[in-house]
Structure formats: structure tokens, C-alpha cells
Design a protein around this motif. Structure first.
Motif, mmCIF file in Angstrom:
data_model
loop_
_atom_site.group_PDB
_atom_site.id
_atom_site.type_symbol
_atom_site.label_atom_id
_atom_site.label_comp_id
_atom_site.label_asym_id
_atom_site.label_seq_id
_atom_site.Cartn_x
_atom_site.Cartn_y
_atom_site.Cartn_z
ATOM 1 N N GLY A 208 0.781 -1.220 0.000
ATOM 2 C CA GLY A 208 0.000 0.000 0.000
ATOM 3 C C GLY A 208 0.818 1.278 0.000
ATOM 4 N N LEU A 209 2.151 1.166 -0.021
ATOM 5 C CA LEU A 209 3.008 2.345 -0.014
ATOM 6 C C LEU A 209 2.843 3.096 -1.329
ATOM 7 C CD1 LEU A 209 5.332 3.858 1.504
ATOM 8 C CD2 LEU A 209 6.886 2.493 0.159
ATOM 9 N N GLN A 210 2.564 4.354 -1.239
ATOM 10 C CA GLN A 210 2.425 5.197 -2.425
ATOM 11 C C GLN A 210 3.778 5.789 -2.778
ATOM 12 O OE1 GLN A 210 -0.383 5.886 -4.223
ATOM 13 N NE2 GLN A 210 -1.593 4.494 -2.975
ATOM 14 N N LEU A 211 4.290 5.422 -3.948
ATOM 15 C CA LEU A 211 5.574 5.959 -4.387
ATOM 16 C C LEU A 211 5.540 7.484 -4.410
ATOM 17 C CD1 LEU A 211 8.404 5.348 -5.395
ATOM 18 C CD2 LEU A 211 7.496 5.215 -7.700
ATOM 19 N N SER B 90 12.555 -0.845 0.671
ATOM 20 C CA SER B 90 12.426 -1.680 -0.534
ATOM 21 C C SER B 90 12.166 -0.821 -1.767
ATOM 22 C CB SER B 90 11.280 -2.685 -0.375
ATOM 23 O OG SER B 90 11.552 -3.590 0.659
ATOM 24 N N CYS B 91 11.266 0.123 -1.638
ATOM 25 C CA CYS B 91 10.923 0.999 -2.754
ATOM 26 C C CYS B 91 12.136 1.797 -3.216
ATOM 27 C CB CYS B 91 9.785 1.919 -2.322
ATOM 28 S SG CYS B 91 9.151 2.960 -3.640
ATOM 29 N N PHE C 191 18.084 0.048 -8.085
ATOM 30 C CA PHE C 191 18.353 -1.078 -8.977
ATOM 31 C C PHE C 191 18.033 -0.705 -10.426
ATOM 32 C CE2 PHE C 191 17.159 -4.205 -5.331
ATOM 33 C CZ PHE C 191 18.333 -3.916 -4.681
ATOM 34 N N ILE C 192 16.938 0.003 -10.628
ATOM 35 C CA ILE C 192 16.571 0.444 -11.982
ATOM 36 C C ILE C 192 17.657 1.356 -12.530
ATOM 37 C CG2 ILE C 192 14.937 1.861 -13.296
ATOM 38 C CD1 ILE C 192 12.738 0.752 -11.344
ATOM 39 N N GLU C 193 18.100 2.296 -11.725
ATOM 40 C CA GLU C 193 19.158 3.215 -12.131
ATOM 41 C C GLU C 193 20.450 2.460 -12.433
ATOM 42 O OE1 GLU C 193 21.404 7.214 -10.437
ATOM 43 O OE2 GLU C 193 19.839 6.282 -9.229
ATOM 44 N N ALA C 194 20.805 1.526 -11.569
ATOM 45 C CA ALA C 194 22.031 0.745 -11.764
ATOM 46 C C ALA C 194 21.954 -0.076 -13.044
ATOM 47 C CB ALA C 194 22.261 -0.174 -10.565
ATOM 48 N N GLU C 195 20.827 -0.686 -13.273
ATOM 49 C CA GLU C 195 20.664 -1.500 -14.485
ATOM 50 C C GLU C 195 20.792 -0.631 -15.732
ATOM 51 O OE1 GLU C 195 18.004 -5.313 -15.729
ATOM 52 O OE2 GLU C 195 17.039 -3.779 -14.508
ATOM 53 N N THR C 196 20.189 0.536 -15.706
ATOM 54 C CA THR C 196 20.265 1.469 -16.840
ATOM 55 C C THR C 196 21.704 1.896 -17.109
ATOM 56 O OG1 THR C 196 18.042 2.287 -16.357
ATOM 57 C CG2 THR C 196 19.452 3.697 -17.704
ATOM 58 N N LEU C 197 22.462 2.121 -16.030
ATOM 59 C CA LEU C 197 23.847 2.589 -16.158
ATOM 60 C C LEU C 197 24.866 1.457 -16.271
ATOM 61 C CD1 LEU C 197 23.706 5.450 -13.478
ATOM 62 C CD2 LEU C 197 23.657 5.705 -15.976
ATOM 63 N N GLY C 198 24.411 0.216 -16.137
ATOM 64 C CA GLY C 198 25.328 -0.921 -16.185
ATOM 65 C C GLY C 198 26.215 -1.023 -14.960
ATOM 66 N N LEU C 199 25.663 -0.670 -13.791
ATOM 67 C CA LEU C 199 26.422 -0.674 -12.543
ATOM 68 C C LEU C 199 25.877 -1.737 -11.593
ATOM 69 C CD1 LEU C 199 26.448 3.189 -11.895
ATOM 70 C CD2 LEU C 199 28.227 1.825 -13.002
ATOM 71 N N THR C 200 26.649 -2.075 -10.579
ATOM 72 C CA THR C 200 26.160 -2.884 -9.476
ATOM 73 C C THR C 200 25.792 -1.943 -8.340
ATOM 74 O OG1 THR C 200 28.366 -3.166 -8.531
ATOM 75 C CG2 THR C 200 27.640 -4.844 -10.104
ATOM 76 N N VAL C 201 25.117 -2.467 -7.332
ATOM 77 C CA VAL C 201 24.781 -1.717 -6.121
ATOM 78 C C VAL C 201 25.397 -2.480 -4.958
ATOM 79 C CG1 VAL C 201 22.935 -0.824 -4.649
ATOM 80 C CG2 VAL C 201 22.601 -0.938 -7.136
ATOM 81 N N SER C 202 26.104 -1.771 -4.085
ATOM 82 C CA SER C 202 26.741 -2.439 -2.952
ATOM 83 C C SER C 202 26.404 -1.714 -1.657
ATOM 84 C CB SER C 202 28.255 -2.497 -3.151
ATOM 85 O OG SER C 202 28.798 -1.186 -3.166
ATOM 86 N N ILE C 203 26.516 -2.486 -0.567
ATOM 87 C CA ILE C 203 26.237 -1.943 0.763
ATOM 88 C C ILE C 203 26.979 -2.788 1.798
ATOM 89 C CG2 ILE C 203 24.134 -3.340 1.058
ATOM 90 C CD1 ILE C 203 22.940 -0.915 2.605
#
Length: 166
Positions: free
Chosen positions: A3-6, A111-112, A118-130
Motif C-alpha cells: 500500500g506504499l504510495q511511491l 524496498s521501494c 536497482f533500476i538506475e544501476a541497471e540502466t547505467l550498467g552498474l552494481t549496487v553495494s552496501i
């Protein structure tokens, strides 16, 4: 997203005016760790304030602060998302810190925001780390969202990485 509204989420660049909120957030995240110490409240608050200041200085010295944002949900400051872009040999988006006030955890905000990264990383061809503490409950969320163990930096911290499906 439960139910979270973006549209109810907004990221705004942090400023010095946000430091009192960031201290309050830091304290809410770390207070339970020190409950067993049984310190007087004033001593605990002083310690957490000093730890926050040291962490904040470290982040500002070692990371680009261009994307150090306050998370707003329904126009209320509820957390922080500090991100750095490593476009050298690492080719990654590094989540420096993501924290939420206790009453806003578990409703899909993190999560949102991570899915947007993740969308941004995929578009830029990057990974996401933490980096995540081994016993941090958020680790289960990261694993559910597809983060995998990359390395163990010491006995406390794990470096986790998300990669787009190939």
C-alpha cells in the motif's frame, strides 16, 4: 509495496539544517545497542552524539555527498539515504547508509528506494553495494531483494552486492 504510495516518497538533499534530525535518527538506530551498558541517559546521549558526529565527518570526508538525501514520507522526514557513485574501476553505486526512524521500518520504504536504485544501476550498467552488520535485521531485506555476499570485511561487517540479471 504493502500500500506504499511511491508518490508519498521524496528524497531531498540534506543540509546542515538537517543535522538535528540526522542525530535523532542515528540515536534511534543505535540506542538499543548500548542499553546493556546501563549508562545514565545523559552519558548515553553524549556518547551517541559524539559517535554521530564522527560518522558524519567520516562520510563527508570519504564519500561524495551529492546524493546524501533525507527521506520524506508524506512530507515528514523519516530517514536518510546516503549514496555515492563509484564510476572508476568499481563501476558501482555504493549505499553509504540507509536508515529509517523505527515507526517507518517494515512498511516498504527501504524496498521501494532500493528498487529505484536497482533500476538506475541497471540502466547505467552498474552494481549496487552496501556494507551491513552481520546481525543487522536489514540483512534479510537485502538478501530478499537480491543482494549477495561479496566479501566479509571483518567479523562485524559484510559487503553485499546486487547485480542486474544478465
Amino acid at each position: 509495496m504493502d500500500g506504499l504510495q511511491l508518490t508519498s516518497l521524496e528524497l531531498k538533499a540534506h543540509s546542515e539544517a538537517d543535522l538535528p534530525f540526522l542525530l535523532q535518527l542515528y540515536t534511534s538506530v543505535r540506542r538499543d545497542e548500548f542499553a546493556a551498558a546501563n549508562w545514565p541517559e545523559s552519558q548515553l546521549n553524549l556518547f551517541l552524539s559524539e559517535q554521530f558526529s564522527a560518522q558524519y565527518r567520516y562520510y563527508c570526508q570519504h564519500y561524495s555527498t551529492d546524493r546524501f538525501d533525507i527521506i520524506y514520507y508524506q512530507n515528514q522526514a523519516v530517514g536518510r539515504l546516503f549514496v555515492d557513485y563509484w564510476l572508476d574501476e568499481n563501476q558501482e553505486i555504493r549505499i553509504v547508509d540507509i536508515s529509517l526512524m523505527p515507526e517507518y521500518r517494515g512498511i516498504g520504504i527501504a524496498s521501494c528506494l532500493l528498487e529505484q536504485l536497482f533500476i538506475e544501476a541497471e540502466t547505467l550498467g552498474l552494481t549496487v553495494s552496501i556494507h551491513v552488520e552481520r546481525n543487522n535485521p536489514a540483512r534479510a531485506l537485502y538478501e530478499r531483494l537480491g543482494f549477495k555476499l561479496k566479501t566479509q570485511t571483518d567479523e562485524v561487517y559484510l559487503l553485499m552486492e546486487w547485480q542486474a540479471a544478465s
